[in-house]
Design a protein around this motif. Structure first.
Motif, short mmCIF file in Angstrom:
data_model
loop_
_atom_site.label_atom_id
_atom_site.label_comp_id
_atom_site.label_asym_id
_atom_site.label_seq_id
_atom_site.Cartn_x
_atom_site.Cartn_y
_atom_site.Cartn_z
N PHE A 1 -1.38 8.36 8.36
CA PHE A 1 -1.23 6.92 8.42
C PHE A 1 0.14 6.47 8.91
N ALA A 2 1.12 7.34 8.84
CA ALA A 2 2.50 6.97 9.19
C ALA A 2 2.65 6.46 10.62
N PRO A 3 2.12 7.15 11.64
CA PRO A 3 2.30 6.63 13.00
C PRO A 3 1.72 5.24 13.20
N GLN A 4 0.54 4.99 12.66
CA GLN A 4 -0.09 3.67 12.78
C GLN A 4 0.74 2.61 12.08
N LEU A 5 1.19 2.93 10.88
CA LEU A 5 2.00 1.98 10.11
C LEU A 5 3.30 1.65 10.83
N LEU A 6 3.99 2.67 11.34
CA LEU A 6 5.25 2.45 12.06
C LEU A 6 5.03 1.64 13.34
N TYR B 1 -10.44 -0.26 7.98
CA TYR B 1 -9.45 -0.13 6.92
C TYR B 1 -9.96 -0.64 5.57
N ILE B 2 -10.87 -1.59 5.57
CA ILE B 2 -11.49 -1.99 4.30
C ILE B 2 -12.30 -0.83 3.74
N VAL B 3 -13.05 -0.16 4.60
CA VAL B 3 -13.83 1.01 4.17
C VAL B 3 -12.88 2.14 3.73
N THR B 4 -11.80 2.35 4.46
CA THR B 4 -10.83 3.40 4.12
C THR B 4 -10.19 3.15 2.76
N PHE C 1 -10.58 5.56 -0.54
CA PHE C 1 -9.49 6.15 -1.32
C PHE C 1 -9.53 5.69 -2.78
N SER C 2 -9.92 4.46 -3.00
CA SER C 2 -10.07 3.98 -4.38
C SER C 2 -11.13 4.78 -5.12
N LEU C 3 -12.23 5.07 -4.44
CA LEU C 3 -13.28 5.87 -5.06
C LEU C 3 -12.84 7.31 -5.29
N TRP C 4 -12.05 7.88 -4.35
CA TRP C 4 -11.52 9.24 -4.56
C TRP C 4 -10.59 9.28 -5.78
N VAL D 1 -1.32 8.01 -2.70
CA VAL D 1 -0.43 7.87 -1.54
C VAL D 1 -1.20 7.34 -0.34
N CYS D 2 -2.36 7.94 -0.06
CA CYS D 2 -3.19 7.49 1.07
C CYS D 2 -3.65 6.04 0.88
N LEU D 3 -4.00 5.68 -0.35
CA LEU D 3 -4.41 4.31 -0.63
C LEU D 3 -3.26 3.34 -0.35
N LEU D 4 -2.07 3.67 -0.79
CA LEU D 4 -0.93 2.78 -0.56
C LEU D 4 -0.64 2.61 0.92
N LEU D 5 -0.68 3.71 1.67
CA LEU D 5 -0.41 3.63 3.11
C LEU D 5 -1.50 2.85 3.85
N SER D 6 -2.75 3.13 3.54
CA SER D 6 -3.82 2.41 4.22
C SER D 6 -3.88 0.95 3.79
N ALA D 7 -3.55 0.67 2.53
CA ALA D 7 -3.49 -0.72 2.07
C ALA D 7 -2.35 -1.47 2.75
N ALA D 8 -1.24 -0.77 3.01
CA ALA D 8 -0.12 -1.40 3.73
C ALA D 8 -0.55 -1.77 5.15
N ILE D 9 -1.28 -0.89 5.80
CA ILE D 9 -1.80 -1.20 7.14
C ILE D 9 -2.74 -2.39 7.08
N LEU D 10 -3.61 -2.41 6.11
CA LEU D 10 -4.53 -3.52 5.93
C LEU D 10 -3.78 -4.83 5.69
N ALA D 11 -2.74 -4.78 4.87
CA ALA D 11 -1.93 -5.97 4.59
C ALA D 11 -1.21 -6.45 5.85
N LEU D 12 -0.70 -5.52 6.64
CA LEU D 12 -0.03 -5.91 7.89
C LEU D 12 -1.04 -6.48 8.88
N LYS D 13 -2.23 -5.93 8.90
CA LYS D 13 -3.29 -6.48 9.76
C LYS D 13 -3.54 -7.93 9.39
N TRP D 14 -3.64 -8.20 8.12
CA TRP D 14 -3.87 -9.57 7.64
C TRP D 14 -2.66 -10.46 7.96
#
Length: 88
Positions: A20-25, A41-44, A48-51, A69-82
């Motif tokens: 997730f780091a390259p996408q986030l950066l 990213y909603i599905v992602t 991760f929440s289910l995992w 960790v994966c949830l936090l990174l993917s949630a950050a991407i989702l938040a930036l998308k919004w």
């Protein structure tokens, strides 16, 4: 658990977490998330929440930790998308 299984598990967790780091950066640098799929990213984030829930149920801290960790990174991407899609 065998040492090989531990090595494979750690390698898998590291790959998942760093993926997730390259996408986030890129999003952060360009202030643009238009190429990010909101649905994906909603599905992602849901996955991760289910995992994490699964890790809690089987009491596996490696599963919980890596997925948090994966949830936090993917949630950050989702938040930036919004955030960046609301700019105009």
């Amino acid at each position: 658990m065998s040492p090989l299984a531990n090595i494979v598990g750690v390698a898998a967790a590291l790959c998942s977490m760093t993926s997730f780091a390259p996408q986030l950066l890129k999003i952060w640098r360009e202030r643009d998330a238009s190429s990010v799929s909101l649905r994906m990213y909603i599905v992602t984030v849901t996955g991760f929440s289910l995992w994490i829930a699964y890790g809690v149920l089987i009491q596996s801290w490696p599963v919980i930790g890596s997925n948090v960790v994966c949830l936090l990174l993917s949630a950050a991407i989702l938040a930036l998308k919004w955030r960046f899609s609301r700019r105009g």
